[in-house]
Design a protein around this motif. Sequence first.
Motif, short mmCIF file in Angstrom:
data_model
loop_
_atom_site.label_atom_id
_atom_site.label_comp_id
_atom_site.label_asym_id
_atom_site.label_seq_id
_atom_site.Cartn_x
_atom_site.Cartn_y
_atom_site.Cartn_z
N PHE A 161 121.53 108.99 32.54
CA PHE A 161 121.53 108.23 33.80
C PHE A 161 120.18 108.28 34.50
O PHE A 161 120.02 107.63 35.53
CB PHE A 161 122.60 108.78 34.75
N GLY A 162 119.24 109.05 33.97
CA GLY A 162 118.03 109.27 34.75
C GLY A 162 118.35 110.19 35.90
O GLY A 162 119.23 111.03 35.81
N GLU A 163 117.69 109.98 37.03
CA GLU A 163 117.95 110.82 38.19
C GLU A 163 119.28 110.46 38.83
O GLU A 163 119.60 109.27 38.95
CB GLU A 163 116.81 110.65 39.21
N LEU A 164 120.02 111.48 39.21
CA LEU A 164 121.35 111.22 39.79
C LEU A 164 121.27 111.13 41.31
O LEU A 164 120.61 111.93 41.96
CB LEU A 164 122.32 112.34 39.39
N TYR A 165 122.00 110.16 41.86
CA TYR A 165 122.12 110.07 43.33
C TYR A 165 122.96 111.22 43.85
O TYR A 165 123.90 111.65 43.18
CB TYR A 165 122.77 108.75 43.73
N LYS A 166 122.61 111.69 45.05
CA LYS A 166 123.37 112.78 45.66
C LYS A 166 124.50 112.21 46.51
O LYS A 166 124.42 111.11 47.00
CB LYS A 166 122.46 113.65 46.53
N ALA B 112 122.50 96.16 39.68
CA ALA B 112 122.53 97.29 38.74
C ALA B 112 121.11 97.68 38.32
O ALA B 112 120.77 98.86 38.26
CB ALA B 112 123.38 96.93 37.52
N LYS B 113 120.29 96.67 38.05
CA LYS B 113 118.90 96.94 37.66
C LYS B 113 118.14 97.59 38.81
O LYS B 113 117.36 98.52 38.62
CB LYS B 113 118.21 95.62 37.27
N ASP B 114 118.40 97.08 40.01
CA ASP B 114 117.70 97.56 41.20
C ASP B 114 117.99 99.04 41.47
O ASP B 114 117.07 99.80 41.77
CB ASP B 114 118.12 96.70 42.39
N VAL B 115 119.25 99.43 41.37
CA VAL B 115 119.59 100.82 41.70
C VAL B 115 119.56 101.73 40.48
O VAL B 115 119.64 102.95 40.60
CB VAL B 115 120.97 100.95 42.40
N GLY B 116 119.46 101.15 39.28
CA GLY B 116 119.37 101.97 38.07
C GLY B 116 120.66 102.62 37.66
O GLY B 116 120.67 103.72 37.11
N CYS B 117 121.79 101.94 37.91
CA CYS B 117 123.08 102.50 37.50
C CYS B 117 123.41 102.06 36.07
O CYS B 117 122.69 101.28 35.46
CB CYS B 117 124.18 102.08 38.46
N ARG B 118 124.50 102.57 35.55
CA ARG B 118 124.98 102.16 34.23
C ARG B 118 126.33 101.48 34.39
O ARG B 118 127.11 101.81 35.29
CB ARG B 118 125.17 103.39 33.34
N ILE B 119 126.61 100.52 33.50
CA ILE B 119 127.86 99.75 33.59
C ILE B 119 128.68 99.94 32.32
O ILE B 119 128.17 99.76 31.21
CB ILE B 119 127.57 98.26 33.81
N VAL B 120 129.94 100.30 32.51
CA VAL B 120 130.85 100.52 31.39
C VAL B 120 132.07 99.63 31.56
O VAL B 120 132.71 99.64 32.61
CB VAL B 120 131.28 102.00 31.31
N LEU B 121 132.37 98.85 30.53
CA LEU B 121 133.58 98.02 30.56
C LEU B 121 134.80 98.92 30.37
O LEU B 121 134.90 99.64 29.37
CB LEU B 121 133.51 96.96 29.46
N CYS B 122 135.71 98.87 31.32
CA CYS B 122 136.89 99.76 31.28
C CYS B 122 138.03 99.11 30.51
O CYS B 122 138.25 97.90 30.62
CB CYS B 122 137.37 100.06 32.70
N HIS B 123 138.76 99.92 29.80
CA HIS B 123 139.98 99.51 29.08
C HIS B 123 139.99 98.04 28.66
O HIS B 123 140.86 97.27 29.07
CB HIS B 123 141.25 99.83 29.90
N PRO B 124 139.02 97.63 27.81
CA PRO B 124 139.06 96.25 27.31
C PRO B 124 140.36 96.01 26.54
O PRO B 124 140.86 96.92 25.89
CB PRO B 124 137.85 96.17 26.38
N SER B 125 140.87 94.80 26.65
CA SER B 125 142.14 94.52 25.98
C SER B 125 141.94 93.76 24.68
O SER B 125 142.90 93.50 23.97
CB SER B 125 143.06 93.74 26.92
N SER B 126 140.70 93.38 24.38
CA SER B 126 140.45 92.65 23.12
C SER B 126 138.98 92.77 22.73
O SER B 126 138.13 93.07 23.57
CB SER B 126 140.80 91.17 23.29
N ILE B 127 138.69 92.50 21.48
CA ILE B 127 137.31 92.47 21.01
C ILE B 127 136.56 91.34 21.70
O ILE B 127 135.39 91.47 22.05
CB ILE B 127 137.29 92.31 19.48
N ARG B 128 137.26 90.25 21.96
CA ARG B 128 136.64 89.11 22.65
C ARG B 128 136.11 89.53 24.02
O ARG B 128 135.02 89.14 24.43
CB ARG B 128 137.69 88.01 22.78
N GLU B 129 136.90 90.32 24.73
CA GLU B 129 136.47 90.77 26.07
C GLU B 129 135.19 91.61 25.97
O GLU B 129 134.27 91.44 26.76
CB GLU B 129 137.61 91.56 26.73
N ILE B 130 135.13 92.49 24.99
CA ILE B 130 133.92 93.31 24.81
C ILE B 130 132.74 92.41 24.48
O ILE B 130 131.64 92.56 25.03
CB ILE B 130 134.11 94.36 23.69
N THR B 131 132.97 91.43 23.60
CA THR B 131 131.89 90.54 23.17
C THR B 131 131.32 89.75 24.34
O THR B 131 130.10 89.56 24.45
CB THR B 131 132.42 89.59 22.08
#
Length: 193
Positions: free
Chosen positions: A188-193, A108-127
């Motif tokens: 996102f910075g520059e977007l990949y095509k 993720a660092k190398d390509v410069g993408c962003r990461i989003v946790l999808c549909h977490p089922s608990s606060i613990r999962e987000i933590t």
Amino acid sequence: MRLMSHAHINGNGTQFRDEYARIAARACKTRNITHMVVGCHGSYIASRATMDEVRKIGVVPIRFAELNIRASKQHKRHSHVAVINIPNKKIERYQKNETTIQELLPYAKDVGCRIVLCHPSSIREITEFAPYIDGYELTNGEDSNRNFTDRNALPYFPDLVQFHGADYHVWKGKGDPNLFTELPDDWFGELYK
Ligand SMILES: [Zn+2]
Ligand SMILES: [Zn+2]
């Protein structure tokens, strides 16, 4: 930008991808949603040609994949993370049901993408994921199938963006294409095509 941050266009295999991408793009266009992720689950990577179908409709495409990963080797539960703004090639270090968020981070660092946790089922999962992600879904278009029971006690994560994930499964007509997230244009910075 107004972003549809979570959508799936590869459900029935290779045949109708481009059509599903166009349907999702039109859904965005009519709602003034300016940017849309293009991808699906696992190792499917949208081609430049499929991205261009979205662009032709007047919506900016951002390549993504929703991966099935764990917080660490010690964790049994698999979580879904959206890896957003990735290049047009296979995601390094990703093996279905094996990969952890720590293993994914160098990529993720190398390509410069962003990461989003999808549909977490608990606060613990987000933590558990919080140190490694850019945001998490506060709402999800398929939420009726899920139970985030402790949402009322949600603490404030100052470094994380709250997303509203459409989770639009175009071929099933499921999810909610009305959900979008407002972000700075350069988030996102520059977007990949
Ligand atoms: Zn998911
Ligand atoms: Zn999804």
